[in-house]
Design a protein around this motif. Structure first.
Motif, PDB file in Angstrom:
ATOM      1  N   LEU A   1       0.807  -1.219   0.000  1.00 62.77           N
ATOM      2  CA  LEU A   1       0.000   0.000   0.000  1.00 62.77           C
ATOM      3  C   LEU A   1       0.841   1.271   0.000  1.00 62.77           C
ATOM      4  CD1 LEU A   1      -2.815  -0.928   2.571  1.00 62.77           C
ATOM      5  CD2 LEU A   1      -3.043  -0.730   0.076  1.00 62.77           C
ATOM      6  N   SER A   2       2.104   1.179   0.396  1.00 59.80           N
ATOM      7  CA  SER A   2       2.933   2.387   0.484  1.00 59.80           C
ATOM      8  C   SER A   2       3.281   2.932  -0.892  1.00 59.80           C
ATOM      9  CB  SER A   2       4.235   2.081   1.239  1.00 59.80           C
ATOM     10  OG  SER A   2       5.120   3.193   1.170  1.00 59.80           O
ATOM     11  N   SER A   3       3.140   4.229  -1.054  1.00 56.73           N
ATOM     12  CA  SER A   3       3.485   4.859  -2.333  1.00 56.73           C
ATOM     13  C   SER A   3       4.980   4.812  -2.611  1.00 56.73           C
ATOM     14  CB  SER A   3       3.006   6.322  -2.341  1.00 56.73           C
ATOM     15  OG  SER A   3       3.638   7.055  -1.300  1.00 56.73           O
TER      16      SER A   3
ATOM     17  N   ALA B   1      -2.874  -4.881  -3.398  1.00 57.64           N
ATOM     18  CA  ALA B   1      -2.460  -3.677  -2.667  1.00 57.64           C
ATOM     19  C   ALA B   1      -2.020  -2.580  -3.625  1.00 57.64           C
ATOM     20  CB  ALA B   1      -1.337  -4.016  -1.684  1.00 57.64           C
TER      21      ALA B   1
ATOM     22  N   ARG C   1      -3.997   0.967  -3.670  1.00 54.31           N
ATOM     23  CA  ARG C   1      -3.344   2.181  -3.203  1.00 54.31           C
ATOM     24  C   ARG C   1      -3.537   3.344  -4.176  1.00 54.31           C
ATOM     25  NH1 ARG C   1       3.196   0.969  -3.707  1.00 54.31           N
ATOM     26  NH2 ARG C   1       3.546   1.914  -5.738  1.00 54.31           N
ATOM     27  N   ARG C   2      -3.942   3.022  -5.396  1.00 51.40           N
ATOM     28  CA  ARG C   2      -4.154   4.076  -6.383  1.00 51.40           C
ATOM     29  C   ARG C   2      -5.509   4.755  -6.215  1.00 51.40           C
ATOM     30  NH1 ARG C   2      -2.962   1.340 -12.077  1.00 51.40           N
ATOM     31  NH2 ARG C   2      -4.666   0.034 -11.343  1.00 51.40           N
TER      32      ARG C   2
END
Length: 326
Positions: free
Chosen positions: A284-286, A321, A325-326
């Motif tokens: 999930l982290s950008s 994920a 996340r987007r």
């Protein structure tokens, strides 16, 4: 096609996408150069069939093909998140070329492949399917050499520290993190290892980890805090220190009961649900910018292929994920 990659050795027939779609019908396996230019790929996937650099007998080189063959058993729809992966464009480029006996040449090809992929697909997310854990040092080195000004952090899900001496072992599956630290590709303080447990890491390696300020969280401690919460905290700390996060998943982090098909299977490891939760949280982290799955040996797996299926499930969970996340 990239000069260091062979097209996939195994192809699924391509099909029109619809409501009930298998992963085998969805991922686009690239056979010709013109196929690459048809889409803007969200993810580029490639196999790294190397296990001669393993310190224990390993058939992890067989995982990329077993991984592809398992796709027919999975839908693109993830019920847990009510998400359909068909929204993403995923290309399977094939496998990095391996030399039969020259391991340094194999490692050079792996590093060059990561460089070429980042140059040709700068907006795509690279995922490597190993192969033993030695490949991680080469993949991360490729990223670092391409952008030397960028600080790279490592989230490592593993039963082992992988800090064995390069002088004693060389660039093997037991040395990738030490390899990266000694060659100034990463800083020890930017490594977060989650999953260590029991009797599988020597005191000398713990000393090295402490000397170089590695962050390691035992599985016992991660369970006390909560697996998801532990990964979230590690990611938050990495996000404050680095430009890119590289996620490496050694499948021996799983308990032997869930993953018999790994070269160094152990009791006391993660359950599959714990691994899937950790992987989803990391994706999930950008700042998460690349990922690999390593040390899965289909030749040791049971007939029902629980380990191969767990590896594929891990990959698809990570993709979920990325999409969400987007």
């Amino acid at each position: 096609m990239l000069p260091t990659i062979n097209p996939p050795g195994f192809y699924w027939p391509q099909a029109e996408l619809g409501t009930d779609v298998k992963v085998s019908e969805w991922i686009r396996q690239i056979q010709r150069e013109e196929d690459l230019k048809k889409e803007k790929w969200d993810v580029v996937l490639f196999g790294v069939p190397l296990s001669r650099s393993s310190i224990s007998p390993s058939g992890a080189s067989e995982f990329p093909e077993s991984f592809r063959r398992s796709w027919k058993g999975f839908s693109t729809y993830n019920l847990d998140f009510e998400s359909d992966l068909q929204k993403m464009k995923v290309a399977d480029l094939g496998d990095v070329k391996m030399h039969f006996t020259d391991i340094p040449q194999c490692h050079s090809n792996i590093k060059q492949t990561m460089k070429d992929i980042r140059k040709q697909f700068p907006d795509s997310f690279p995922i490597a399917i190993g192969g033993d854990h030695s490949i991680t040092a080469m993949l991360v080195s490729g990223l670092k050499e391409l952008e030397p000004e960028k600080e790279i952090g490592i989230l490592q899900l593993d039963t082992h520290l992988d800090l064995r001496s390069l002088e004693d072992h060389g660039p093997t599956n037991g040395t990738p993190i030490r390899n990266l630290i000694q060659n100034s590709m990463i800083k020890g303080e930017n490594v977060y290892n989650i999953g260590l447990h029991g009797f599988f890491n020597s005191q000398s390696l713990i000393r090295y980890a402490k000397e170089h300020k590695l962050n390691y969280i035992t599985l016992k401690e991660a369970r006390r805090r909560g697996i998801e919460e532990t990964v979230q905290e590690a990611i938050l700390q990495l996000e404050s220190k680095v430009d890119k996060i590289y996620v490496t998943i050694d499948m021996d982090v799983l308990d032997i009961g869930f993953a018999p098909g790994v070269p160094a299977s152990t009791p006391g490891g993660m359950s599959t649900e714990e691994l899937f939760s950790a992987v989803y949280t990391a994706g999930l982290s950008s700042k998460t910018a690349a990922m690999d799955i390593v040390c899965l040996d289909p030749t040791r797996d049971h007939q029902a292929q629980p380990t191969v299926k767990a590896g594929t499930y891990t990959f698809l969970t990570f993709l979920t994920a990325l999409m969400n996340r987007r």
